[in-house]
Design an enzyme around this catalytic site. Structure first.
Site, PDB file in Angstrom:
ATOM      1  N   GLU A  50       0.919  -5.669  -5.350  1.00  0.00           N
ATOM      2  CA  GLU A  50       0.579  -4.832  -6.501  1.00  0.00           C
ATOM      3  C   GLU A  50       1.761  -4.046  -7.042  1.00  0.00           C
ATOM      4  OE1 GLU A  50      -2.369  -1.056  -7.295  1.00  0.00           O
ATOM      5  OE2 GLU A  50      -3.158  -2.762  -6.202  1.00  0.00           O
ATOM      6  N   ASP A  76       0.824  -1.209   0.000  1.00  0.00           N
ATOM      7  CA  ASP A  76       0.000   0.000   0.000  1.00  0.00           C
ATOM      8  C   ASP A  76       0.863   1.267   0.000  1.00  0.00           C
ATOM      9  OD1 ASP A  76      -2.569  -1.630   1.357  1.00  0.00           O
ATOM     10  OD2 ASP A  76      -0.600  -2.123   2.180  1.00  0.00           O
TER      11      ASP A  76
END
Length: 364
Positions: A270, A19
């Protein structure tokens, strides 16, 4: 395009490599294009090693609750990353500011990266806020993605020149990684059940391989796996075909260098997936596991997108625990073609920051 806007980006850390990694690269890329950024994060500790030099146009603020808005000037764009809920005090401040200035403002809900088709359908949609201090305002869903109908991927303008000027030997030397003819495989993962099978395959193969083990959970997983293998069969790696280099926590820039230096990259989450795409090397993605199994659909959609050959698809499925088959043999020659085609395809699309700036200019 340089709009000189002030962006407020909110981030709650769940996986402190993921994140905050995405949010910092986003903040830095915006700042490099002439924007100003306030990054609000509940745990900024990872930035100490991820981005130790910071950026002069990015202010990092500890996100405390309640969040004080005293002496604060309202920004032009509000980004709520990955579904984090911004404190009502800040929303009220944002709402009051836009109403008193009679400005529209732009409130963006930046979503997770996915190749699933709903990303295209939902990208850019308006979501009216009907309750709470922001009632009457609207958020917009913004989906990063792999197609022209989504928001694209983070890709800095400086990336091509950085890669062109990168010296692999110098970087490996700086990291005290031996430079010889052995194959280099970077490893960044959670705790995959197939890790033992991978290490056995590498140890029993004919190609000398050095595993470049990243810090944190990956290092702990490898250490535990070696301990177990040694207890069960002390000769499992008797010829030392497989060797190890344990890396310290790397800056984001050095993480890129690690991927550029390796022949195969294991990445997770990610941010590192996107970096693996730009590295133009074969890679295996360890997707963030979700209790409801939603990660399996996400992985399947990605493998469809890249038209993964059967061995690469099965390897991903076994690595992510969604297939109980035997771990396939590494096939880097075949997987290289897939990686090259994917990188080429993504480079034809607009990048995430360009898309965000254009979107806010249109909707502000």
């Amino acid at each position: 395009m340089n709009t000189g806007k002030l962006w407020d980006i909110f981030c709650k850390v769940i996986d402190n490599f993921g994140d905050i990694g995405v949010c910092w690269r986003l903040s830095q890329d915006l700042a490099n294009r002439g924007e100003r950024v306030r990054l609000w994060v509940d745990d900024p500790s990872a930035l100490q090693w991820m981005a130790p030099h910071g950026h002069k146009s990015v202010e990092v603020h500890l996100w405390e609750s309640p969040l004080s808005t005293e002496r604060l000037t309202m920004g032009d764009v509000l980004i709520e990353s990955f579904g984090c809920d911004i404190d009502p005090e800040f929303i009220a401040f944002y709402a009051d500011s836009t109403r008193s200035d009679n400005t529209k403002g732009t409130w963006i809900n930046l979503e997770y990266l996915t190749a699933e088709t709903y990303a295209e359908r939902s990208h850019g949609l308006r979501s009216p806020v009907t309750q709470g201090p922001g009632a009457g305002l609207s958020k917009h869903f913004f989906y990063p993605g792999f197609t022209h109908a989504t928001g694209g991927l983070l890709r800095e303008a400086s990336l091509p020149s950085r890669q062109a000027n990168f010296n692999r030997s110098d970087w490996l030397r700086q990291q005290s990684i031996p430079i010889n003819s052995e194959r280099l495989i970077s490893l960044f993962c959670y705790e995959p059940s197939a890790l033992s099978a991978l290490m056995a395959q590498l140890a029993q193969g004919s190609t000398p391989t050095r595993l470049l083990v990243t810090a944190g959970r990956t290092s702990a997983a490898v250490t535990a796996c070696i301990k177990q293998k040694n207890s069960e069969n002390p000769l499992w790696n008797k010829d030392e075909v497989l060797t190890f280099s344990y890396l310290p926590s790397l800056t984001q820039q050095d993480f890129d260098h690690l991927l550029w230096s390796s022949d195969l990259n294991f990445v997770r989450g990610e941010d590192s997936l996107v970096r693996a795409i730009w590295a133009r090397k074969p890679f295996i993605w360890h997707i963030y596991p979700q209790l409801d199994g939603a990660h399996e659909s996400k992985l399947s959609a990605f493998l469809d997108l890249i038209n993964a050959p059967p061995s690469l698809r099965t390897f991903h499925e076994v690595w992510n625990g969604s297939n109980g088959a035997e771990l396939p043999i590494l096939n880097l020659d075949q997987w290289q073609k897939t990686a090259t085609e994917l990188c080429d395809m993504q480079q034809t699309q607009s990048d995430l920051v360009t898309a965000l700036i254009q979107f806010t200019a249109k909707n502000n």
